[in-house]
Design an enzyme around this catalytic site. Structure first.
Site, PDB file in Angstrom:
ATOM      1  N   VAL A  93       0.867  -1.172   0.000  1.00 22.06           N
ATOM      2  CA  VAL A  93       0.000   0.000   0.000  1.00 22.06           C
ATOM      3  C   VAL A  93       0.907   1.226   0.000  1.00 22.06           C
ATOM      4  O   VAL A  93       1.810   1.335   0.835  1.00 22.06           O
ATOM      5  CB  VAL A  93      -0.922   0.031   1.238  1.00 22.06           C
ATOM      6  CG1 VAL A  93      -1.692   1.340   1.300  1.00 22.06           C
ATOM      7  CG2 VAL A  93      -1.872  -1.147   1.236  1.00 22.06           C
ATOM      8  N   HIS A  94       0.658   2.118  -0.930  1.00 30.24           N
ATOM      9  CA  HIS A  94       1.397   3.371  -1.084  1.00 30.24           C
ATOM     10  C   HIS A  94       2.901   3.102  -1.146  1.00 30.24           C
ATOM     11  O   HIS A  94       3.396   2.731  -2.188  1.00 30.24           O
ATOM     12  CB  HIS A  94       1.017   4.362   0.008  1.00 30.24           C
ATOM     13  CG  HIS A  94       1.558   5.734  -0.233  1.00 30.24           C
ATOM     14  ND1 HIS A  94       1.269   6.446  -1.374  1.00 30.24           N
ATOM     15  CD2 HIS A  94       2.370   6.509   0.506  1.00 30.24           C
ATOM     16  CE1 HIS A  94       1.893   7.610  -1.328  1.00 30.24           C
ATOM     17  NE2 HIS A  94       2.566   7.675  -0.192  1.00 30.24           N
ATOM     18  N   ASP A  95       3.633   3.293  -0.060  1.00 32.22           N
ATOM     19  CA  ASP A  95       5.069   3.038  -0.097  1.00 32.22           C
ATOM     20  C   ASP A  95       5.490   1.943   0.887  1.00 32.22           C
ATOM     21  O   ASP A  95       6.644   1.866   1.274  1.00 32.22           O
ATOM     22  CB  ASP A  95       5.867   4.319   0.155  1.00 32.22           C
ATOM     23  CG  ASP A  95       5.577   4.943   1.507  1.00 32.22           C
ATOM     24  OD1 ASP A  95       4.708   4.422   2.234  1.00 32.22           O
ATOM     25  OD2 ASP A  95       6.206   5.948   1.851  1.00 32.22           O
ATOM     26  N   SER A  96       4.553   1.087   1.255  1.00 30.62           N
ATOM     27  CA  SER A  96       4.845  -0.032   2.146  1.00 30.62           C
ATOM     28  C   SER A  96       4.774  -1.335   1.356  1.00 30.62           C
ATOM     29  O   SER A  96       3.770  -1.635   0.730  1.00 30.62           O
ATOM     30  CB  SER A  96       3.833  -0.089   3.300  1.00 30.62           C
ATOM     31  OG  SER A  96       3.975   1.044   4.117  1.00 30.62           O
ATOM     32  N   PHE A  97       5.868  -2.095   1.406  1.00 27.88           N
ATOM     33  CA  PHE A  97       5.974  -3.369   0.707  1.00 27.88           C
ATOM     34  C   PHE A  97       5.978  -4.469   1.761  1.00 27.88           C
ATOM     35  O   PHE A  97       6.743  -4.386   2.715  1.00 27.88           O
ATOM     36  CB  PHE A  97       7.298  -3.428  -0.064  1.00 27.88           C
ATOM     37  CG  PHE A  97       7.437  -2.433  -1.174  1.00 27.88           C
ATOM     38  CD1 PHE A  97       7.615  -2.871  -2.474  1.00 27.88           C
ATOM     39  CD2 PHE A  97       7.439  -1.062  -0.944  1.00 27.88           C
ATOM     40  CE1 PHE A  97       7.775  -1.973  -3.519  1.00 27.88           C
ATOM     41  CE2 PHE A  97       7.594  -0.152  -1.963  1.00 27.88           C
ATOM     42  CZ  PHE A  97       7.765  -0.616  -3.267  1.00 27.88           C
TER      43      PHE A  97
END
Length: 112
Positions: free
Chosen positions: A44-48
């Site tokens: 999500v967004h910039d979380s992997f």
């Protein structure tokens, strides 16, 4: 009644949205490569995210896909697209300098 677009707001909104699109493309490329390698991926967004057993594999995929993406002439393509779509003549893009994007492959803290 149609409202006029605010040109200043449009212009100031473009750069962060363009960067977000590049970040999103990087995440998409990472997800595709994770799938090809058979590991669980979510983001999500910039979380992997992945499973603990796959963290090392994902940590290798993230910078690899970043390099694949950023080897592309992104600003040049954007400029060419604007020129074609809007019948403009724009200044050349700035010189990218001497930074070698592949250096991120050696960075311990590129993504943590």
């Amino acid at each position: 009644e149609l409202m006029q677009a605010n040109a200043l707001k449009q212009a100031s909104a473009f750069p962060p949205n363009f960067i977000h699109s590049i970040d999103s493309t990087h995440m998409y490329m990472t997800a595709l490569e994770a799938c090809r390698q058979g590991i669980t991926f979510a983001g999500v967004h910039d979380s992997f995210w992945t499973l603990p057993a796959d963290v090392d594999t994902l940590r290798a995929i993230i910078p690899q896909q970043f390099v694949v993406l950023h080897r592309q002439p992104l600003l040049e393509r954007l400029r060419e697209g604007f020129q074609l779509q809007y019948d403009l003549e724009l200044d050349p893009v700035p010189d990218p300098g001497k930074f070698n994007v592949e250096e991120v492959l050696q960075s311990e803290y590129f993504f943590s």
